[in-house]
Each structure stands twice: as structure tokens, then as C-alpha cells.
Write an enzyme that holds these catalytic residues in place. Structure first.
Site: not given
Ligand SMILES: [Zn+2]
Length: 261
Positions: A123, A184, A39, A179, A37, A48, A125
Site C-alpha cells: 500500500h 492489481e 479498490h 490503483h 481500502e 493490498d 501510503e
Molecule cells: Zn492496492
């Protein structure tokens, strides 16, 4: 990534005979799950999975557990927690696929005789599809007479509140908006600084979202960078504090849940 840390904890790096020997002491088996995904323009898309695996390895080290190869794809990115599916590179699974992958892996470890599993999620989701895979696998295991206990952990839920308050000075935007932001970016600076492109750190901004999701996804409210909250105050020092405090809290929680004395 140079592979030097905790190799002895990685199931994909040991032989079946070594694995079999480990199983006699009934170790906790960790399954890290991530995503591919976007980032932001400064972090790799595999964040993630990297974080869930690195946390798993450290907790496994403390509890003498073993870590399965991570699932490096996850459920579809949502605008309010990952910027959504409109970014090139974000590559996601249908919920059913993720559920089935988790169920299949858990069925196999049940067949090995594993009794305790920790699914470590990186993650947002993924959560309910992991839960569904766990539930279906347990239903199957039970009907086959296998006893297995499974814990699902979102690693960010283990970061102590006082650590978050000290790092954000009272302005913690919440996990969803974090996010590719301070948490992160700091964790990646601590783990793999060469993976962070500090020259491309975006200008600080927040995602501006209504309290609903709209489909088909339209990207409304998502900053162009894909980063949903400020990242400019990130540092390796903060990353180390986040990782260490999170790992320590997860070690205690799993000790408690799995009744390890
Ligand atoms: Zn992430």
C-alpha cells in the site's frame, strides 16, 4: 479464500515448537503489510494485504523463510494513490498507530532472536510509517544488544521495466495511478479469480489530479469508481507474468542483500 497455498510458510499456522526449530537456521522472516481500502467496484477491499502476503509467501518459499500474519490495515488513503478517505469501507490507521504496530512486532521478533526481516509493503501510503517503525525497533534492538537487519520492499518496485513496457505497450501510468487498475486486477485474476467482479469493471478513465494534495480531502479528480487508471485490458495471464517476474526479482534482491549464497 481456500487456504491451500504455502501454509507451511505461515507463522500463524505452525506451533511455537516448530517455529523455534526453524529459528535455529536463521530464516528471513517476512512481514506483509496492506490496507483495507476501496479498490473499485470490481476488486475486494483487502487487495493490498492479499498481494503483499502472496508475494511474501512465494519469496519465502524460494528462500526458505517464514511469513508473519499480514497487517491488514494501513495508513490513510490519499486521493492521488488510492482515491482518498471518502469511500465507504476504506478503514485506515493513524500513522502513529501503524508505526507502533510495526515497532511492536519487530521488537517481538528481535526477542525471538530473528536476525533478518523483510517488510513487504502492498500500500503506497504506508511507506514512511513502516520506515519509522523499523527505525524505532532497530534503535531499541541496538540498545538491547540485538543485531537485526531489516529490508523494506514495495513489491511493485521489483516488476522489471521490460515487463511493464510489454503489458502497457508504452502507456504505463505510474504506480500511484495504477490503483485497482490493470496491475492489481490482473494479479487478482491470476490469484483468486472468484474475487474479481468482471461484470462491474468500470469504464476506463484516469484520475485527473493537480500536483498537490488538498485537506480536508474533497475527492476532486478521483473517478467515481475509485479506479485511477484503465483496468479493461487486465488478464490472468498478465497477472501471472507480473507476479512471477516480481517474485523472481525480489528473491535475487534479498539473496543479494542478506548475502545468501
Ligand atoms: Zn492496492
Amino acid at each position: 479464500m481456500t487456504e491451500t497455498n504455502f501454509i507451511h510458510r505461515k507463522i500463524g499456522r505452525i506451533t511455537w515448537t516448530a517455529y523455534q526449530k526453524h529459528l535455529t537456521r536463521e530464516p528471513i522472516i517476512f512481514l506483509p503489510v496492506g490496507a483495507l481500502e476501496q479498490h473499485g467496484p470490481h476488486l475486494p477491499m483487502g487487495c493490498d494485504a492479499i498481494f503483499s502476503e502472496e508475494v511474501s509467501l512465494r519469496v519465502a518459499e524460494a528462500l526458505n523463510g517464514l511469513v508473519l500474519p499480514p497487517l491488514t490495515y494501513g495508513y490513510k488513503s490519499q486521493a492521488r494513490s488510492g482515491g482518498g478517505q471518502l469511500f465507504p469501507g476504506t478503514t485506515s490507521l493513524d500513522g502513529q498507530t501503524l508505526t507502533s504496530m510495526v515497532q511492536d512486532i519487530l521488537r517481538e521478533v528481535a526477542r525471538h532472536g530473528v536476525k533478518r526481516v523483510a517488510v513487504i509493503n502492498g500500500h503506497v501510503e504506508n511507506q514512511w510509517f513502516l520506515t519509522e517503525g523499523i527505525d524505532l525497533a532497530l534503535r531499541e534492538a541496538k540498545s538491547n544488544g540485538n543485531q537485526m537487519q531489516i529490508v523494506r520492499c514495495e513489491y511493485w518496485n521489483f516488476t522489471p521495466q521490460d515487463v511493464l513496457e510489454s503489458l502497457f505497450e508504452g502507456a504505463f501510468p505510474g504506480v500511484d495511478l495504477e490503483h485497482a487498475a490493470l496491475i492489481e486486477t490482473s494479479m487478482m485474476l491470476a490469484l483468486y479469480p472468484s474475487f474479481v467482479d468482471l461484470d462491474n469493471l468500470p469504464v476506463d478513465a484516469y484520475g485527473q489530479f493537480p500536483n498537490y494534495d488538498s485537506y480536508p480531502q474533497n475527492g476532486h479528480g478521483v473517478p467515481a469508481s475509485g479506479v485511477l487508471a484503465p483496468a479493461s485490458q487486465s488478464s490472468a495471464e498478465k497477472g501471472n507474468l507480473l507476479i512471477n517476474s516480481t517474485v523472481n526479482a525480489m528473491v535475487s534482491a534479498l539473496q543479494n542483500e542478506f548475502l545468501i549464497s
